[in-house]
Design a protein around this motif. Structure first.
Motif, PDB file in Angstrom:
ATOM      1  N   ILE A 110       0.868  -1.174   0.000  1.00 26.33           N
ATOM      2  CA  ILE A 110       0.000   0.000   0.000  1.00 26.33           C
ATOM      3  C   ILE A 110       0.901   1.220   0.000  1.00 26.33           C
ATOM      4  O   ILE A 110       1.693   1.415   0.927  1.00 26.33           O
ATOM      5  CB  ILE A 110      -0.946   0.001   1.209  1.00 26.33           C
ATOM      6  N   ARG A 134      -7.919   9.029  -0.620  1.00 29.27           N
ATOM      7  CA  ARG A 134      -7.814   8.791   0.818  1.00 29.27           C
ATOM      8  C   ARG A 134      -9.127   9.159   1.512  1.00 29.27           C
ATOM      9  O   ARG A 134      -9.563   8.477   2.447  1.00 29.27           O
ATOM     10  CB  ARG A 134      -6.657   9.611   1.396  1.00 29.27           C
ATOM     11  N   GLU A 138     -11.280   6.667   3.916  1.00 29.02           N
ATOM     12  CA  GLU A 138     -11.568   7.037   5.300  1.00 29.02           C
ATOM     13  C   GLU A 138     -13.073   7.084   5.550  1.00 29.02           C
ATOM     14  O   GLU A 138     -13.552   6.669   6.613  1.00 29.02           O
ATOM     15  CB  GLU A 138     -10.916   8.379   5.624  1.00 29.02           C
ATOM     16  N   LEU A 141     -14.186   3.545   5.944  1.00 27.17           N
ATOM     17  CA  LEU A 141     -13.810   3.039   7.265  1.00 27.17           C
ATOM     18  C   LEU A 141     -14.793   3.534   8.317  1.00 27.17           C
ATOM     19  O   LEU A 141     -15.182   2.791   9.222  1.00 27.17           O
ATOM     20  CB  LEU A 141     -12.390   3.491   7.605  1.00 27.17           C
ATOM     21  N   LEU A 153      -4.993   8.493   7.336  1.00 25.96           N
ATOM     22  CA  LEU A 153      -5.094   7.045   7.455  1.00 25.96           C
ATOM     23  C   LEU A 153      -3.768   6.392   7.090  1.00 25.96           C
ATOM     24  O   LEU A 153      -3.215   6.635   6.022  1.00 25.96           O
ATOM     25  CB  LEU A 153      -6.198   6.534   6.529  1.00 25.96           C
ATOM     26  N   ASP A 154      -3.230   5.565   7.981  1.00 26.08           N
ATOM     27  CA  ASP A 154      -1.959   4.880   7.751  1.00 26.08           C
ATOM     28  C   ASP A 154      -2.222   3.388   7.656  1.00 26.08           C
ATOM     29  O   ASP A 154      -2.562   2.751   8.642  1.00 26.08           O
ATOM     30  CB  ASP A 154      -0.981   5.176   8.888  1.00 26.08           C
ATOM     31  N   LEU A 155      -2.079   2.824   6.456  1.00 32.52           N
ATOM     32  CA  LEU A 155      -2.361   1.413   6.252  1.00 32.52           C
ATOM     33  C   LEU A 155      -1.109   0.548   6.302  1.00 32.52           C
ATOM     34  O   LEU A 155      -1.192  -0.663   6.207  1.00 32.52           O
ATOM     35  CB  LEU A 155      -3.068   1.207   4.904  1.00 32.52           C
ATOM     36  N   LEU A 205      -9.060  -2.681   3.720  1.00 30.73           N
ATOM     37  CA  LEU A 205      -8.906  -2.281   5.120  1.00 30.73           C
ATOM     38  C   LEU A 205      -8.616  -3.477   6.020  1.00 30.73           C
ATOM     39  O   LEU A 205      -7.774  -3.412   6.912  1.00 30.73           O
ATOM     40  CB  LEU A 205     -10.167  -1.549   5.589  1.00 30.73           C
ATOM     41  N   SER A 208      -4.951  -4.952   5.408  1.00 35.11           N
ATOM     42  CA  SER A 208      -3.809  -4.169   5.865  1.00 35.11           C
ATOM     43  C   SER A 208      -3.680  -4.304   7.378  1.00 35.11           C
ATOM     44  O   SER A 208      -4.419  -5.059   8.007  1.00 35.11           O
ATOM     45  CB  SER A 208      -3.970  -2.713   5.450  1.00 35.11           C
ATOM     46  N   HIS A 212      -5.889   1.448  11.986  1.00 36.39           N
ATOM     47  CA  HIS A 212      -7.345   1.329  11.927  1.00 36.39           C
ATOM     48  C   HIS A 212      -7.847  -0.034  12.374  1.00 36.39           C
ATOM     49  O   HIS A 212      -9.043  -0.217  12.573  1.00 36.39           O
ATOM     50  CB  HIS A 212      -7.817   1.573  10.503  1.00 36.39           C
ATOM     51  N   GLN A 213      -6.962  -1.026  12.557  1.00 37.48           N
ATOM     52  CA  GLN A 213      -7.427  -2.374  12.879  1.00 37.48           C
ATOM     53  C   GLN A 213      -8.176  -2.412  14.202  1.00 37.48           C
ATOM     54  O   GLN A 213      -9.125  -3.173  14.362  1.00 37.48           O
ATOM     55  CB  GLN A 213      -6.249  -3.360  12.909  1.00 37.48           C
TER      56      GLN A 213
END
Length: 334
Positions: A110, A134, A138, A141, A153-155, A205, A208, A212-213
């Motif tokens: 990514i 992005r 987002e 998400l 957002l950092d994937l 999502l 990755s 965000h997990q």
């Protein structure tokens, strides 16, 4: 021979580029994705190919350069690129440090929107490349979790295609490409295409691995009986509109993971599996009581969200002990 190769490639009907010139390849790929620099790594001539389609917020393409190459990408705050390696190998560098290595159908990367990056491709490398803004990712998400997303957002750089979510993402992209190549329902029906787009974003999502997990996991969230009741009622009421997982989480007011745990605990299946069962029963009712003699299995299956007729027939037979065509034939005789 070249024409046959183009047809055999994913999205072969949607060729944007076929060239041996690095400058031409750089220009076309920059216009489809993002401005960048393309540098061959040896004297071997390119055999650059790009086949690509636009589907809602997504650009989906099949890209191969046919020679060892280096792609230098500047930072961009707007776009996120997901590169899924289907053949060969790539190496990804950020700030001069290697941060990821990808292998065919084993991993992807990514490309972050806020950092400059360099991607080196082997001669035999081929990739599916997804481009999405992005902001759209987002927003998606946010529909899967009641918590506000972290911005930017950092994937993370790595995408594992051997884990469950990664395998699902790869299968979905294979299916979507086949649908476009065959002028199938996903390519021609707006509602079907919207579901496929949301499914791809969800799987990106989930596949990755970074900040965000926690938002997609259950965490400390709990889903009570009211959550389950609301969601089940929504699925039955809206079955004809083919509700997605994002639709269900909006109604439930909990994360996708919390909702899944609640369904598995009380109903023994995921929300999507439950919704599929409801749609399957609706399809059976439509076959048992066809409105006209012109009713077909294809019409009924696609009406209720089953776009792969072979899988629909197999699932139907497993559930009801006969093929959908047999159900319809007996009903029409009556």
């Amino acid at each position: 021979m070249a024409d046959a190769l183009m047809v055999a490639e994913p999205l072969g009907r949607f060729g944007r580029l076929r060239t041996t010139e690095a400058s031409v390849a750089e220009d076309v790929v920059s216009r489809v994705y993002v401005p960048h620099q393309l540098s061959p790594l040896d004297r071997e001539p390119l055999d650059a190919r790009l086949n690509a389609v636009q589907s809602g917020p997504l650009t989906l393409g099949y890209l191969a350069y046919g020679a060892a190459s280096k792609i230098t990408l500047p930072p961009t705050e707007t776009w996120i690129h997901v590169s899924i390696t289907v053949a060969g190998r790539t190496r990804v560098y950020r700030d001069g440090v290697q941060c990821a290595t990808t292998t065919g159908r084993g991993s992807g990367t990514i490309l972050a929107s806020h950092q400059a990056q360099v991607v080196e491709c082997d001669r035999d490398t081929a990739q599916f490349v997804l481009k999405v803004s992005r902001a759209d990712l987002e927003d998606h998400l946010a529909t899967l979790s009641p918590c506000p997303p972290v911005a930017p957002l950092d994937l993370g750089p790595e995408l594992n295609l051997t884990h469950r979510a990664g395998r699902s993402l790869l299968r979905t992209i294979d299916l979507v490409c086949a649908e476009w190549d065959d002028d199938g329902v996903i390519a021609t029906d707006g509602n079907s295409r919207r579901h496929a787009e949301e499914l791809i974003l969800t799987q990106v999502l989930l596949a990755s691995s970074v900040t965000h997990q926690a938002m997609l996991g259950g965490g400390s969230q709990t889903a009570g009986n009211d959550v389950l009741r609301r969601t089940v009622e929504f699925i039955h009421d809206q079955a004809g509109d083919l509700p997605t997982l994002a639709d269900m989480t909006r109604v439930a007011g909990v994360s996708a993971r919390a909702l899944q745990l609640q369904f598995e605990r009380h109903l023994g299946c995921t929300p999507s599996e439950y919704a599929r069962g409801v749609r399957l029963r609706c399809a059976r009712d439509a076959l048992l009581y066809p409105g006209t003699e012109e009713t077909s299995v294809t019409d009924v299956a696609t009406r209720w969200g089953f776009y792969h007729l072979g899988r629909f027939s197999a699932l139907y037979r497993q559930t009801y002990g006969e093929l959908p065509s047999q159900t319809l034939r007996h009903a029409l005789r009556r």
